[in-house]
Write a protein that holds these residues in place. Structure first.
Motif, short mmCIF file in Angstrom:
data_model
loop_
_atom_site.label_atom_id
_atom_site.label_comp_id
_atom_site.label_asym_id
_atom_site.label_seq_id
_atom_site.Cartn_x
_atom_site.Cartn_y
_atom_site.Cartn_z
N VAL A 132 0.86 -1.18 0.00
CA VAL A 132 0.00 0.00 0.00
C VAL A 132 0.90 1.24 0.00
CG1 VAL A 132 -1.74 1.30 1.29
CG2 VAL A 132 -1.82 -1.22 1.25
N VAL A 133 0.72 2.11 -1.00
CA VAL A 133 1.52 3.33 -1.10
C VAL A 133 0.58 4.53 -1.16
CG1 VAL A 133 3.32 4.57 -2.36
CG2 VAL A 133 3.30 2.06 -2.36
N PRO A 134 0.36 5.19 -0.03
CA PRO A 134 -0.51 6.37 -0.06
C PRO A 134 0.26 7.62 -0.46
CG PRO A 134 0.14 5.88 2.19
CD PRO A 134 0.81 4.85 1.33
N SER A 135 -0.45 8.57 -1.05
CA SER A 135 0.08 9.93 -1.19
C SER A 135 -0.27 10.69 0.08
CB SER A 135 -0.54 10.63 -2.41
OG SER A 135 -0.06 10.08 -3.61
N LEU A 136 0.71 11.37 0.65
CA LEU A 136 0.45 12.17 1.84
C LEU A 136 -0.65 13.19 1.57
CD1 LEU A 136 4.12 12.91 2.97
CD2 LEU A 136 2.48 11.45 4.16
N PRO A 137 -1.42 13.58 2.57
CA PRO A 137 -2.40 14.65 2.38
C PRO A 137 -1.73 15.90 1.80
CG PRO A 137 -2.75 13.58 4.49
CD PRO A 137 -1.47 13.02 3.94
N GLY A 138 -2.33 16.44 0.76
CA GLY A 138 -1.75 17.61 0.10
C GLY A 138 -0.74 17.28 -0.97
N PHE A 139 -0.43 16.00 -1.15
CA PHE A 139 0.53 15.55 -2.16
C PHE A 139 -0.20 14.75 -3.24
CE2 PHE A 139 3.19 16.43 1.41
CZ PHE A 139 4.52 16.50 1.00
N GLY A 140 0.29 14.85 -4.46
CA GLY A 140 -0.17 13.98 -5.53
C GLY A 140 -1.67 13.95 -5.68
N SER A 298 0.37 23.01 -1.01
CA SER A 298 -0.25 22.09 -0.05
C SER A 298 0.75 21.07 0.48
CB SER A 298 -1.44 21.37 -0.71
OG SER A 298 -1.05 20.71 -1.91
N ALA A 299 1.72 20.66 -0.35
CA ALA A 299 2.75 19.74 0.14
C ALA A 299 3.69 20.45 1.12
CB ALA A 299 3.54 19.16 -1.03
N ALA A 300 4.00 21.70 0.83
CA ALA A 300 4.90 22.45 1.72
C ALA A 300 4.31 22.63 3.11
CB ALA A 300 5.22 23.82 1.11
N ARG A 301 2.98 22.60 3.22
CA ARG A 301 2.35 22.87 4.51
C ARG A 301 2.61 21.79 5.56
NH1 ARG A 301 -2.42 24.29 1.24
NH2 ARG A 301 -2.21 26.51 0.77
N ILE A 302 3.09 20.60 5.13
CA ILE A 302 3.41 19.60 6.15
C ILE A 302 4.50 20.12 7.08
CG2 ILE A 302 5.16 18.36 4.78
CD1 ILE A 302 4.01 15.75 5.97
N GLU A 305 2.88 22.31 9.69
CA GLU A 305 2.12 21.48 10.62
C GLU A 305 3.03 20.69 11.57
OE1 GLU A 305 -1.03 21.31 11.12
OE2 GLU A 305 -1.99 22.17 9.35
N SER A 306 4.21 20.30 11.10
CA SER A 306 4.94 19.26 11.85
C SER A 306 6.43 19.48 12.00
CB SER A 306 4.72 17.90 11.16
OG SER A 306 3.36 17.55 11.14
N HIS A 307 6.99 20.56 11.46
CA HIS A 307 8.45 20.71 11.53
C HIS A 307 8.94 20.70 12.97
CE1 HIS A 307 12.43 21.68 10.27
NE2 HIS A 307 12.44 22.88 10.82
N ASP A 308 9.89 19.79 13.25
CA ASP A 308 10.52 19.70 14.57
C ASP A 308 9.49 19.42 15.68
OD1 ASP A 308 12.80 19.65 16.14
OD2 ASP A 308 12.68 21.77 16.65
N SER A 309 8.52 18.56 15.38
CA SER A 309 7.43 18.34 16.35
C SER A 309 7.32 16.91 16.85
CB SER A 309 6.09 18.74 15.71
OG SER A 309 5.76 17.87 14.65
#
Length: 403
Positions: A132-140, A298-302, A305-309
């Motif tokens: 199973v290979v999902p695209s991250l939310p905001g990706f692809g 939308s991909a950059a927003r990860i 949301e999560s940098h260094d978290s």
């Protein structure tokens, strides 16, 4: 849900934008190739101009679309967000569910050409997987979140739901980059669901002692810390102003290409160009996927949301296989890593390779992943319950090659 096919108008628009590109003057630090110092101010003008010409005249997106059409695909809805997944089942009865998670600036392109080998290995003694290979939310082809909150913790929880909807009560997981962080959280938060993991990004808890490390291990720490201190401006920009940057990434294919190419050049195990190990058409498939899905912002927003978290107190107690590649952007020594991952069953330091091993060294990556997950399955002792489960949920839309 219909099979994705870029419109002729979108592809013509891309070619027109490439033909009309306004490029800056050449960099002021110039050296003859091959020389990694050529990239000291970013992507060299000559390299980018040549790649733009190939993207406009020689690259064939339709070829990649046809490759995707041969892979079964589904869309799973979690918390109102549609998650697109490639889902390559194995014909083997002993196959185990496996979720592979990409990062940035990657995509499902990292794994597309490896699915058949993982699902149907030639060696009958090698483990087989329902992949199973999902695209991250905001990706692809996945949906773009319309609200905040879709950080790595929520994505990991969503992956647990995705796998349940696809029929896997227990499963394996692999990831690198953001995929490695998500895989860590998935294993730490859902140990009853995750049999074990393989990762190329095993981040230790903070504030550990250098005194327990050998000189070589201290070098790993120094190199990793130097990367985050001096080469992570991209991450800080995407964490702080993803919307501002996103206008360029969504409107300019040249800007998008340069932003992504710069990272492939810096993070691969090459002397000069990333195309020493990764075919340029593969990289362009990845960039074109970002372009056609308008997912630069939308991909950059990860990052916002999560940098260094990553939770400093999170611990992983399921069997874990770790592989470190010498030119990856961060490498952490085992004495530190095992403070978070407390059941390491296989530890490998590859002799070559960088941040994108599935693209740089695909044959080695597949073999290493198999061996790592075989060690995980042997340590689990309960692999019989890990295979394909009941019929798909009504929340899952299944097609043949459809995002």
């Amino acid at each position: 849900m219909t099979t994705f096919r870029a419109t002729d108008a979108d592809l013509a628009d891309l070619r027109a934008r490439l033909a009309a590109a306004r490029l800056p003057e050449t960099e002021t630090v110039r050296r003859p190739a091959p020389d990694p110092r050529r990239w000291g101010q970013g992507v060299p003008l000559e390299d980018l101009a040549e790649l733009l010409e190939h993207w406009r005249e020689g690259s064939d997106w339709r070829r990649f679309e046809e490759r995707l059409r041969k892979i079964p695909q589904q869309r799973v809805h979690v918390d109102g967000l549609g998650v697109h997944v490639l889902h390559r089942r194995s014909p083997r009865e002993d196959a185990t569910g496996l979720i592979l998670t990409h990062g940035w600036p990657g995509s499902i392109v990292e794994f597309v050409d490896l699915l058949d080998e993982l699902a149907e290995p030639e060696d009958p003694q090698a483990p087989a997987f329902h992949v199973v290979v999902p695209s991250l939310p905001g990706f692809g082809f996945s949906d773009k979140p319309a609200t905040t909150g879709w950080g790595t913790e929520k994505i990991a929880a969503a992956w647990a739901e995705v796998m349940a909807e696809l029929g896997y009560e227990r499963f394996l997981a692999h990831g690198g980059d953001w995929g490695g962080v998500i895989t860590t959280i998935l294993a730490g938060r859902f140990p009853q669901r995750v049999i074990g993991i393989h990762t190329t990004v095993a981040q230790p808890p903070p504030d550990l002692a250098l005194e327990v490390l050998t000189p070589a291990e201290r070098d790993w720490v120094r190199e990793s810390q130097e990367f985050w201190a001096h080469h992570a401006a991209y991450a800080k920009v995407q964490a702080a102003q993803p919307q501002t940057l996103g206008y360029s990434l969504v409107d300019s294919p040249v800007g998008l290409l340069a932003w992504i190419l710069d990272k492939f050049a810096a993070w691969t195990d090459t002397r000069d160009s990333p195309f020493e190990t990764i075919p340029r058409d593969t990289l362009l498939d990845n960039v074109t996927l970002y372009w056609l899905t308008r997912s630069g912002a939308s991909a950059a927003r990860i990052y916002s949301e999560s940098h260094d978290s990553l939770d400093p107190d999170l611990r992983v107690d399921v069997p874990t296989a770790v592989t470190t590649y010498p030119r990856d952007i961060e490498k952490w020594p085992r004495p530190w890593v095992q403070e978070r991952f407390r059941r390491i069953v296989r530890w490998e330091a590859a002799d070559s390779g960088g941040h994108f091993p599935s693209l740089e060294r695909p044959a080695h990556f597949v073999e290493d992943l198999r061996e790592g997950l075989a060690a995980v399955l042997a340590a689990d002792g309960d692999g019989a319950s890990a295979g394909i489960g009941p019929e798909l949920s009504a929340d899952v839309q299944e097609t043949s090659g459809s995002p």
